[in-house]
Enzyme design. Sequence first.
Site, mmCIF file in Angstrom:
data_model
loop_
_atom_site.group_PDB
_atom_site.id
_atom_site.type_symbol
_atom_site.label_atom_id
_atom_site.label_comp_id
_atom_site.label_asym_id
_atom_site.label_seq_id
_atom_site.Cartn_x
_atom_site.Cartn_y
_atom_site.Cartn_z
ATOM 1 N N GLN A 50 39.994 19.510 22.300
ATOM 2 C CA GLN A 50 39.000 19.863 22.903
ATOM 3 C C GLN A 50 37.611 19.756 22.243
ATOM 4 O O GLN A 50 36.697 19.137 22.802
ATOM 5 C CB GLN A 50 39.110 21.186 23.587
ATOM 6 C CG GLN A 50 37.731 21.491 24.789
ATOM 7 C CD GLN A 50 38.262 22.583 25.686
ATOM 8 O OE1 GLN A 50 37.357 23.165 26.289
ATOM 9 N NE2 GLN A 50 39.248 23.179 25.541
ATOM 10 N N GLY B 149 20.698 41.962 30.294
ATOM 11 C CA GLY B 149 19.453 41.941 30.092
ATOM 12 C C GLY B 149 18.619 43.035 30.518
ATOM 13 O O GLY B 149 18.824 44.321 30.494
ATOM 14 N N GLY B 150 17.168 42.624 30.503
ATOM 15 C CA GLY B 150 16.286 43.900 31.200
ATOM 16 C C GLY B 150 16.399 44.312 32.616
ATOM 17 O O GLY B 150 15.783 45.299 32.869
#
Length: 413
Positions: free
Chosen positions: A17, A246-247
Amino acid sequence: MGKALDGVRILDMTHVQSGPTCTQILAWFGADVIKVELPGRGDITRGQLRDKPNVDSLYFTMLNCNKRSITINTKHEKGKEIFRKLIRACDVMVENFAPGALDRQGFTWEVIHELNPRLIYASVKGFGPGPYEDCKVYENIAQCTGGAATTTGFDDGPPLVTGAQIGDSGTGIHLVAGILAALFQREKTGQGQRVTCAMQDAVLNLCRVKLRDQQRLAAGPLMEYPQYPNGVFGDAVPRAGNASGGGQPGWAVRTKGGGPNDYIYVIIQPVGWEPLMKLCCRPELITDPEWATPEKRLPKLDQCFEIIEQWAMTVDKFEVMRKLNEYDIPCGPILDMGEIAGEQALRETGTVVEVDHPKRGKFLTVGNPIKLSDSPTEVKPSPLLGEHTDEILRSIVGWSDAEIAAARKEGAV
């Protein structure tokens, strides 16, 4: 219309792969990718996870579109001769063998560079230089050693690997970037070079936000993680479940239907709090001083998403998305593979493609995820084993029909 990589010839010594992912993208961009395989067997994935007898598996066909196949026994002297001629005739060679496999056959970087100083020799490795560089690596091992598994899953469960092939395919895509950079540099220097990409390194690159959070731990609890404020933070970044990382806080909430994938992922931005609470019939929380600011909501994010979920469970996930998008609230339904396969928009963009294979018939595959306005991708079926052997030996190696017949009789091809 021409292709971005028209005129570039790739010697594809890859299998399974990670390497085939890389060379397939190069083929989609227009490169002539010559896949070298063992006579009689070929890439091992031709026979792995077969759903139809005596037909190349979907595993193989979905990773080797747009390529040509030649069979060569590189342990045979005539096979080595063919291989040397192909090295001289190609711009890039890509391999993802176990460490040292080509070296043991006499094809070290020094030998290859002498044969063709302009050739770019690109490799996928499991690890970079260090104590593990000679170890074999597979997808899940890369996820574990690259930091992904320890940060995936829920806090009360074991480390988890993801279904996305960030170790194999992720490394292959990183290698594409290295090859294209080396081709660009060759325009200025005239020289080829070694390009290597370790699977551990690629996974870590995709996990950079978790390395960020590891360093933030020294300053105190990670307040956007679900362990805050009542959970325990140890010495390493914890598993965060479906937290956004995240934020802006996010979570997957259930929707109407009750099926295993009847969920939608919702992000709560400060500007989205008011319309969310109106949709949820909780307008009093818009101005309530205990809920009105992100700082006040942070310690009770679980309650925030429970409120949203109570409303979301009254309509299906697509209707939830429609309503939330009216207010520019970031969201996305959890789509299963059946839904993705049937998504017409993905067909129209070439992200999901139906291909007609000479033995398998029609099958679905993933098209080129990278769209170039002046180099559109046409997805062609993967090659049959050795399908282009004679063609390549004539046009590139320069052999006559008699020489090809002799090599075939000797078992060199």
